[in-house]
Enzyme design. Structure first.
Site, PDB file in Angstrom:
ATOM      1  N   LYS A  98      47.264  35.958  26.958  1.00 55.81           N
ATOM      2  CA  LYS A  98      45.668  36.709  27.567  1.00 55.81           C
ATOM      3  C   LYS A  98      45.599  38.604  27.437  1.00 55.81           C
ATOM      4  O   LYS A  98      47.308  39.012  27.300  1.00 55.81           O
ATOM      5  CB  LYS A  98      44.945  36.286  28.362  1.00 55.81           C
ATOM      6  N   HIS A 156      44.237  42.836  30.846  1.00 58.04           N
ATOM      7  CA  HIS A 156      43.163  43.389  30.979  1.00 58.04           C
ATOM      8  C   HIS A 156      42.910  45.018  32.239  1.00 58.04           C
ATOM      9  O   HIS A 156      43.512  44.626  32.917  1.00 58.04           O
ATOM     10  CB  HIS A 156      42.014  43.667  30.358  1.00 58.04           C
ATOM     11  N   HIS A 216      43.368  43.638  35.659  1.00 58.62           N
ATOM     12  CA  HIS A 216      44.697  43.389  36.790  1.00 58.62           C
ATOM     13  C   HIS A 216      45.168  44.081  36.970  1.00 58.62           C
ATOM     14  O   HIS A 216      45.599  44.994  37.893  1.00 58.62           O
ATOM     15  CB  HIS A 216      45.579  42.133  34.972  1.00 58.62           C
TER      16      HIS A 216
END
Ligand code: ARG
Length: 566
Positions: free
Chosen positions: A126, A129, A132
């Site tokens: 994933k 982004h 985080h």
């Protein structure tokens, strides 16, 4: 010398009804230096002595005998304000900084106790982004600060490197990807595939079945599935390490993700079963937590697959055995608070008292005007993109303000990245971070560039004067109000970093650095440092040197670079 303790001693001479420690704890730092260096509120004493607080304050002032360190006491309402000998304070603080340099504020308070910090922990496959950013930046600052305080600090990246997303990714890769594009595009290409999977699965639900089959193949250790899984992991980790983390100056002691615990999971469910804690609910195995007003903690899915809490429990056992920790901090978004409360409780119910050493450090979200971030849809904002944007905007500002600066690219990188980092460290961590470019990149507001700029300004004065600290300094030069405020802000530094470790709030330090900058800029704008008077010049330069030293150290602890030119 601890001036607070001195003030507490003076108070102890007058107040006999409560103990020294209690007095010491009650002492406050006034919001404005005009109100003194320390203040003692008399409200609590009023209850003990059955007298109005203002009367007690008056009595303390009349009973006060000045000494070399504490020169004056004055009453303001229910408070007694204490004024220190400024010259003595200047001398003490400056000597301490000159002696300790990079070690300033190192207290040894950690005493080698082992603190594990589990932070950042993105989910591979994933995108990494902006969601985080808070955990990455706050976790890193905590790591640096605990280390500075003498803890045996260990950082762990609990990568989300196992689970359903890999079944989806393998399916997407098989259908629409190819080796070359993945090798070249890296994480961005993996993300493109991941997003494509969701788009296509909306139209063709059978893709979900295929994804599930791939997951089962992974769980069974089938060669192709495992090879692809490993490849996706390697690509992602390589990119994090060599790009994102590198730019942020971060490296982890361990990158032990969730998959590391695959073979340590059955021990958890076995022990839970043995201890009679496991119950069946609709085919799944759970630990009932209704007695604690919490939903059940899910341990095994109906197909026997393990879950996020199971992996955390297995990881906690492993860490306990391997590091015998004194504390583990789990730095994550606050929407995981229940998850941690649940499995901490499970460990406690298993009878392990070290459950009390597990601490969740919850964080707010990061808000862009676009609203909450989602990885399933295409509108994710990648952390790298935010950093790139910050750097290119900073490059523009430099071009405008200081076009002749050498190493423009390198400085734009340090300042742009630092700006994003600082923005996430400036407010209490539980508060959502709202992201506005204007504020993040402001050179004057309470921002990273402002601190870096103040540091660079101090460097340039020192360079101009070709200054090196001397043994003898006329501290009386620094005893009027304006430099005294700078010294006050510098002297607060050790206490601030201690407070960070007590509250896990790095903002205490970032705010302390802003106070140093504000008082320093006031000093710089009102008192000429490079005067002809050698005595005055040396004292003022010594102060500038101390500011430079402490700002550089503070920035470093926050995980921010401090360029000497800007
Ligand atoms: N991978 C998780 C996420 O991105 C965070 C993991 C936090 N650490 C942990 N031990 N659970 O949401």
């Amino acid at each position: 010398m601890d001036f607070r303790v001195k003030v507490a001693e003076k108070l102890r001479e007058i107040i006999t009804e409560i103990g020294f420690d209690e007095i010491n704890q009650m002492i406050e730092i006034p919001p404005d230096s005009l109100l003194g260096d320390f203040a003692f509120p008399c409200f609590k004493l009023a209850k003990v002595l059955r007298k109005p607080p203002a009367v007690i304050a008056g009595e303390i002032v009349s009973g006060f005998a000045p000494c070399e360190t504490v020169e004056r006491a004055a009453q303001v309402g229910a408070y007694v304000n204490f004024f220190l000998n400024r010259e003595l304070v200047a001398k003490t603080v400056i000597r301490e900084i000159l002696e300790q340099q990079e070690e300033y504020g190192k207290s040894g308070i950690g005493g080698g106790a082992t603190v594990l910090i589990d932070y950042s922990s993105p989910n591979i496959a994933k995108p990494f982004h902006v969601g985080h950013i808070p955990t990455t930046v706050i976790g890193h600052a905590l790591y640096n600060i605990y280390k500075h305080l003498g803890y045996n600090t260990i950082s762990i990246n609990h990568l989300g490197d196992w689970g359903t997303q890999f079944g989806k990714l393998i399916t997407a890769y098989k259908n629409w990807g190819n080796e070359e594009e993945v090798e070249q595009g890296g994480v961005a290409e993996l993300m493109r595939l991941y997003i494509r999977f969701h788009d296509e699965a909306d139209k063709d639900a059978s893709l979900n079945d295929t994804a599930r089959e791939w997951l089962v193949k992974m769980q069974n250790g089938e060669e192709e599935a495992i090879a692809l899984w490993k490849w996706f992991n390697d690509i992602s980790l390589y990119e994090y390490k060599n790009n994102t983390y590198k730019r942020l100056g971060i490296d982890f002691d361990y990158y032990t993700g969730e998959s590391f615990y695959n073979d340590k999971m059955s021990a958890v469910s076995d022990e839970l079963r043995e201890k009679g804690l496991l119950t069946l609910s609709e085919g799944a195995s759970i630990v009932d937590l209704s007695a604690y007003n919490m939903p059940p903690c899910l341990i095994l899915r109906s197909d026997g697959g393990t879950l996020y809490p199971t992996r955390d429990i297995a990881a906690a056992f492993y860490r306990q055995k391997t590091y015998n920790f004194d504390k583990v901090l789990y730095v994550t978004c606050m929407d995981q608070s229940l998850h941690f409360a649940q499995w901490f409780k499970v460990i406690e119910l298993m009878g392990y008292d070290w459950a009390s050493k597990l601490v969740h450090v919850p964080l707010g979200l990061i808000n862009f005007s676009e609203g909450k971030l989602s990885t399933r849809k295409g509108n994710v904002i990648l952390l790298d993109d935010v950093l790139n944007d910050a750097v290119s905007k900073t490059r523009g500002i430099i071009e405008e303000k200081n076009p002749n600066l050498a190493d423009k690219d390198e400085i734009a990188e340090s300042v742009g990245v630092g700006a994003v980092v600082f923005n996430n460290l400036y407010n209490s961590r539980i508060k959502d971070v709202s992201f506005s470019w204007e504020r993040v990149l402001s050179f004057e507001g309470e921002s990273g560039p402002y601190v870096q700029y103040t540091h660079a300004r101090a460097c340039s004065i020192l360079k101009k004067a070709d200054f090196t600290p001397k043994d003898s300094v006329d501290y009386s030069v620094l005893s009027d109000e304006i430099p005294s405020d700078v010294i006050r802000a510098l002297s607060a530094f050790p206490r601030k970093i201690l407070e960070v470790s007590e509250t896990n709030e790095p903002c205490v330090l970032s705010r302390g650095l802003i106070e140093i900058c504000q008082s320093f800029n006031k000093f710089y704008n009102s008192q000429t440092v490079l005067t002809d008077d050698e005595n005055i010049r040396n004292a003022r330069l010594t102060l500038v040197y101390c500011v430079k030293t402490v700002l550089a150290l503070g920035l470093k602890l926050l995980g921010i670079k401090s360029p000497e030119n800007m």
